[in-house]
Design a protein around this motif. Structure first.
Motif, PDB file in Angstrom:
ATOM      1  N   ASP A   1       0.863  -1.170   0.000  1.00 39.78           N
ATOM      2  CA  ASP A   1       0.000   0.000   0.000  1.00 39.78           C
ATOM      3  C   ASP A   1       0.910   1.234   0.000  1.00 39.78           C
ATOM      4  O   ASP A   1       1.844   1.280   0.797  1.00 39.78           O
ATOM      5  CB  ASP A   1      -0.893  -0.032   1.241  1.00 39.78           C
ATOM      6  N   PRO A   2       0.711   2.235  -0.844  1.00 40.56           N
ATOM      7  CA  PRO A   2      -0.338   2.274  -1.871  1.00 40.56           C
ATOM      8  C   PRO A   2       0.039   1.441  -3.093  1.00 40.56           C
ATOM      9  O   PRO A   2       1.163   0.996  -3.212  1.00 40.56           O
ATOM     10  CB  PRO A   2      -0.387   3.758  -2.217  1.00 40.56           C
ATOM     11  N   GLN A   3      -0.895   1.263  -4.000  1.00 40.35           N
ATOM     12  CA  GLN A   3      -0.593   0.561  -5.245  1.00 40.35           C
ATOM     13  C   GLN A   3       0.254   1.415  -6.154  1.00 40.35           C
ATOM     14  O   GLN A   3       1.055   0.899  -6.938  1.00 40.35           O
ATOM     15  CB  GLN A   3      -1.878   0.143  -5.954  1.00 40.35           C
TER      16      GLN A   3
ATOM     17  N   THR B   1       4.101  -1.850  -5.187  1.00 44.35           N
ATOM     18  CA  THR B   1       3.799  -0.425  -5.270  1.00 44.35           C
ATOM     19  C   THR B   1       4.568   0.140  -6.444  1.00 44.35           C
ATOM     20  O   THR B   1       5.789  -0.031  -6.541  1.00 44.35           O
ATOM     21  CB  THR B   1       4.213   0.312  -3.983  1.00 44.35           C
TER      22      THR B   1
END
Lengths: 113, 118
Positions: free
Chosen positions: A7-9, A107
């Motif tokens: 997280d985040p992508q 990510t």
């Protein structure tokens, strides 16, 4: 099945800023590793943190591990355009005497010059 | 650390055909790993190849679809058989190497083989 979830992508920052990526996992681990993948290339190992460690540094990389929360973070300080890549966490579990990492979704980091 | 040469780097294949990917390591290694990375996705382990024994396949992968050879300690092949568009992926070869700074084994990867199936 995938163990880690990043997280985040996707993350987009300016050169010089810090980039933080998080990874959560589900089961007990022996160690957690971070890898980088430049576009169209294989993965390159960045840093490993053992389950009994809480923080580790390597150059501009800082990794933390919280086994109670089953989470890890990767911090890249003073980012550069060359840091643009996908970053994956991988958790190692025992398999036939070896620890084969299971990778998260990654990510995607873009560092704008 | 090991250096892995993987080929082809990319190929475009027709549905129903098979393609063999080669992985050459510059040192002898016990285990070699084959991963698949579908577009925009993470890596999924297909199988582990040990020299002198049959490969061990992960759930969802079978030998008939992904036959693997491991004739010696520096070489392995993965064949993607009877390909369909769903097999379009990057296939990666990997080996374990000792990382002295980490004090543990980590994975080293080839550059990958990008397959597109039409």
């Amino acid at each position: 099945s995938q163990q880690g979830e990043e997280d985040p992508q996707a993350l987009s920052i300016q050169e010089g800023e810090n980039a933080t990526m998080n990874c959560s996992y589900k089961t007990s681990i022996n160690n957690l590793q971070w890898y980088r993948q430049n576009s169209g290339r294989g993965l390159v190992h960045l840093i490993l943190i053992r389950s009994n460690e809480r923080e580790k540094h390597s150059g501009r990389l800082r990794v933390t591990l919280d086994t109670s929360k089953k989470s890890s973070s990767l911090l890249i300080t003073a980012s550069r355009a060359a840091d643009t890549a996908s970053y994956f966490c991988a958790t190692a579990q025992a398999s036939g005497g070896s620890y084969i990492p299971t990778f998260g979704r990654g990510t995607s980091l873009i560092v704008h010059p | 650390s090991a250096v892995i040469s993987q080929k082809p780097s990319r190929d475009i294949c027709q549905r129903g055909t098979s393609l063999t990917i080669q992985c050459q390591v510059d040192s002898q290694v016990t285990m070699m790993f084959w991963y698949r990375q579908q577009p925009g996705q993470s890596l999924t382990l297909i199988a582990t190849a040990n020299q002198g024994s049959e490969a061990t396949y992960e759930s969802g992968f079978v030998i008939d679809k992904f036959p693997i050879s491991r004739p010696n300690l520096t070489f392995s092949t993965l064949t993607v058989s009877n390909m369909s568009p769903e097999d379009s992926s990057i296939y990666l070869c990997s080996v374990e190497v000792w990382d002295s700074s980490a004090g543990a084994n980590v994975l080293t990867f080839g550059a990958g083989s990008r397959l597109t199936v039409l």
